[in-house]
Design a protein around this motif. Sequence first.
Motif, PDB file in Angstrom:
ATOM      1  N   VAL A  20       0.831  -1.205   0.000  1.00 15.53           N
ATOM      2  CA  VAL A  20       0.000   0.000   0.000  1.00 15.53           C
ATOM      3  C   VAL A  20       0.859   1.246   0.000  1.00 15.53           C
ATOM      4  CG1 VAL A  20      -1.678   1.320   1.356  1.00 15.53           C
ATOM      5  CG2 VAL A  20      -1.985  -1.128   1.065  1.00 15.53           C
ATOM      6  N   GLY A  21       1.933   1.239   0.805  1.00 14.77           N
ATOM      7  CA  GLY A  21       2.825   2.393   0.821  1.00 14.77           C
ATOM      8  C   GLY A  21       3.494   2.637  -0.516  1.00 14.77           C
ATOM      9  N   VAL A  22       3.950   1.539  -1.144  1.00 14.36           N
ATOM     10  CA  VAL A  22       4.584   1.698  -2.459  1.00 14.36           C
ATOM     11  C   VAL A  22       3.580   2.228  -3.475  1.00 14.36           C
ATOM     12  CG1 VAL A  22       5.631   0.433  -4.371  1.00 14.36           C
ATOM     13  CG2 VAL A  22       6.338  -0.047  -2.028  1.00 14.36           C
ATOM     14  N   GLY A  23       2.338   1.732  -3.433  1.00 11.33           N
ATOM     15  CA  GLY A  23       1.330   2.218  -4.364  1.00 11.33           C
ATOM     16  C   GLY A  23       1.001   3.679  -4.171  1.00 11.33           C
ATOM     17  N   LEU A  24       0.967   4.135  -2.895  1.00 17.76           N
ATOM     18  CA  LEU A  24       0.702   5.537  -2.641  1.00 17.76           C
ATOM     19  C   LEU A  24       1.840   6.409  -3.136  1.00 17.76           C
ATOM     20  CD1 LEU A  24      -0.846   5.353   0.955  1.00 17.76           C
ATOM     21  CD2 LEU A  24      -2.050   5.793  -1.195  1.00 17.76           C
ATOM     22  N   VAL A  25       3.078   5.950  -2.923  1.00 22.16           N
ATOM     23  CA  VAL A  25       4.222   6.745  -3.412  1.00 22.16           C
ATOM     24  C   VAL A  25       4.235   6.783  -4.932  1.00 22.16           C
ATOM     25  CG1 VAL A  25       6.736   6.828  -3.497  1.00 22.16           C
ATOM     26  CG2 VAL A  25       5.594   6.317  -1.336  1.00 22.16           C
ATOM     27  N   ALA A  26       3.961   5.657  -5.589  1.00 18.70           N
ATOM     28  CA  ALA A  26       3.976   5.603  -7.056  1.00 18.70           C
ATOM     29  C   ALA A  26       2.684   6.099  -7.683  1.00 18.70           C
ATOM     30  CB  ALA A  26       4.243   4.164  -7.505  1.00 18.70           C
ATOM     31  N   ARG A  27       1.672   6.369  -6.848  1.00 18.34           N
ATOM     32  CA  ARG A  27       0.385   6.849  -7.318  1.00 18.34           C
ATOM     33  C   ARG A  27      -0.218   5.870  -8.330  1.00 18.34           C
ATOM     34  NH1 ARG A  27       1.288  13.419  -8.149  1.00 18.34           N
ATOM     35  NH2 ARG A  27       1.950  13.837  -5.972  1.00 18.34           N
ATOM     36  N   GLU A  28      -0.161   4.562  -7.948  1.00 17.74           N
ATOM     37  CA  GLU A  28      -0.727   3.509  -8.784  1.00 17.74           C
ATOM     38  C   GLU A  28      -1.887   2.876  -8.027  1.00 17.74           C
ATOM     39  OE1 GLU A  28      -0.135   2.541 -11.777  1.00 17.74           O
ATOM     40  OE2 GLU A  28       1.601   3.841 -12.199  1.00 17.74           O
ATOM     41  N   PRO A  29      -3.138   3.136  -8.477  1.00 18.09           N
ATOM     42  CA  PRO A  29      -4.286   2.573  -7.758  1.00 18.09           C
ATOM     43  C   PRO A  29      -4.295   1.049  -7.728  1.00 18.09           C
ATOM     44  CG  PRO A  29      -4.972   4.335  -9.234  1.00 18.09           C
ATOM     45  CD  PRO A  29      -3.540   4.042  -9.561  1.00 18.09           C
ATOM     46  N   ILE A  31      -1.745  -1.013  -7.478  1.00 19.90           N
ATOM     47  CA  ILE A  31      -0.845  -1.511  -6.423  1.00 19.90           C
ATOM     48  C   ILE A  31      -1.472  -1.279  -5.046  1.00 19.90           C
ATOM     49  CG2 ILE A  31       1.433  -1.261  -5.402  1.00 19.90           C
ATOM     50  CD1 ILE A  31       2.489  -0.451  -8.107  1.00 19.90           C
ATOM     51  N   VAL A  32      -2.104  -0.090  -4.881  1.00 20.03           N
ATOM     52  CA  VAL A  32      -2.755   0.187  -3.602  1.00 20.03           C
ATOM     53  C   VAL A  32      -3.896  -0.800  -3.362  1.00 20.03           C
ATOM     54  CG1 VAL A  32      -4.091   1.893  -2.314  1.00 20.03           C
ATOM     55  CG2 VAL A  32      -2.127   2.623  -3.664  1.00 20.03           C
ATOM     56  N   GLY A  33      -4.661  -1.086  -4.433  1.00 21.09           N
ATOM     57  CA  GLY A  33      -5.748  -2.054  -4.274  1.00 21.09           C
ATOM     58  C   GLY A  33      -5.261  -3.444  -3.947  1.00 21.09           C
ATOM     59  N   TRP A  34      -4.106  -3.845  -4.521  1.00 22.48           N
ATOM     60  CA  TRP A  34      -3.540  -5.160  -4.236  1.00 22.48           C
ATOM     61  C   TRP A  34      -3.144  -5.276  -2.760  1.00 22.48           C
ATOM     62  CZ3 TRP A  34       1.918  -7.127  -5.780  1.00 22.48           C
ATOM     63  CH2 TRP A  34       1.995  -8.510  -5.524  1.00 22.48           C
ATOM     64  N   GLY A  35      -2.408  -4.266  -2.272  1.00 23.82           N
ATOM     65  CA  GLY A  35      -2.018  -4.296  -0.857  1.00 23.82           C
ATOM     66  C   GLY A  35      -3.204  -4.220   0.070  1.00 23.82           C
ATOM     67  N   GLY A  36      -4.209  -3.376  -0.312  1.00 22.87           N
ATOM     68  CA  GLY A  36      -5.395  -3.301   0.517  1.00 22.87           C
ATOM     69  C   GLY A  36      -6.171  -4.602   0.558  1.00 22.87           C
TER      70      GLY A  36
END
Length: 558
Positions: A20-29, A31-36
């Motif tokens: 989730v942190g990596v997705g937020l830094v990269a601004r990739e929804p 990746i954020v959805g995967w971690g979430g």
Amino acid sequence: MQLYPTRTAAHLAVAGAAVVGVGLVAREPAIVGWGGAILVALALARAVTLVSVARIRAAGFEMLWTGQRRLVRTPRGGVVEIDAEVRNRDTLAARFVRLRAVASSQLDVSIHPDRGEVMASGRLKVKVVVRAPRVGHHGLHGLALEVHGAPGLFEVPLTFANPYGIEVLPRPFMAYLMQPRGGRSHLVAAVGRPGRARGEGDELRELREHQHGDPFRKIAWKASSRRGVLLVRELEREERDVVWVVLDASVELWAGPVGRAPLDFSIDEAATVATRHLGRGDRVGLVIFANGIRTLLPPDHGPVHGQKLAQALLVGCSTYDAERSDLDEADVAVRVLEHLRPLDAQGLSDVRRSDLDRLAARAESMRTRAPFAAAAPAGRSPRDRTLRRYLASYGIESPPRLEPDHRDVAVMLGEVFTTIARAKPRASIVHVMATPPQEVTTGPLPEALRRLTRRGAMVFWSTPDTEPALTPPWTPARHHDWDPDEQETAVPARDAFQDAAPIAAEAVLLRTRVAQARREAALRRLGVRVSRIRPISQHARAEHLIPPEPTPDGATGK
């Protein structure tokens, strides 16, 4: 009900948060959805685990001891095997990853099997192996089962409170009480010294002519008809010793590993002496003292008295009293609360943690389920005595106080010897298991010893081995943990300390040995026969490695 994540669950949680942190830094929804999704799955797994475990508990997941007994007696160092059953009344199988015993730390407990699976509507038989290295009343409070929830991500410990008592006796008493009794063993007198005298007995001493006052039942009619003179049978009886066993139960003598403390070996020595004299038909009395006289049993003989002596050694050396325990009233209340909560029908939901009066009343009402019928120990208040009695009744450990007893050993022994000298019947042998006091030749002790010896009593003194260990009290530090600027001065200082510490320890040990040798020599000058209680030989003897060897002066373990 508490739930603990496994290592896999912790790794997944860390990985999900990192994604989730990596997705937020990269601004990739995506990746954020995967971690979430990983974190949501963990939350769902936790909820499923709680529901499944709650279902198991509601269906009737339970543990029962096999058999009717809830109390077993074993000798010190003995092994007891107890059978139990874990029952699963649910329609689904339950896998557990660990099965452990909730028991006193004075017991060594192992369970077989310690992991496995309980089939749906099935039973799993387990064997609980208990080794008892210390004399006393010890509790096996139940079993704790750790159940896995959704695919190995969470563990839930389920505790089954089912008290079981382990009564550990000194090994000599266990052997003595198991012997058959009866017949001619009851036809011996119990007063005086060993020897033979005229009296009502079962052994023929001589045939003599009838004298005025002789009862007709003693007439030997056949011998009288052959000799033509009225003859009577003169019988003889055996006389026995009156023995006192004096045991020092000071709280500092419990210091040491479980089963290897000086008081462990002193109790064994006292039991050995008592059972040896009881086996001869002697009358044996017991005095246990610390700050004061804790137990005083008048001399008597027979297996019933042997039971009383064994129980006195169990209770008189315990550390449940407030002055001998390291627990204050608040600590005792915490232990009572933790033990009582699973036993109470309401889980103590109506008892506040600070309401000690209500807790004591509830504990007193639950004491009827306890395996031991313990007397109330000494406490600082009636409530404190009630809570401590609950600990003693269930065999819950009460650690000994760290500070030694503040009392004059010479004064206490003088009082004990004076009591024995005044007691009737007159003592013929006195066995003492205690550390010699610092002042042997002064004070009331020498006069009390002389009073005993003038009355014809022989005094045997067995001293426990309380020499300090020579284990280095330091931990060598690593060079790379130190500051380089301090290492030049610290390393020589450390090396000098390591070189001097064994010398100082050896000096302390030498002074201890010299002081004890002087005290023993002073006791010998007073007519006392002194011996040492050797822990190694006593421990091996308890394990049936070395048979007991009596010494000429009646002591063991020389």
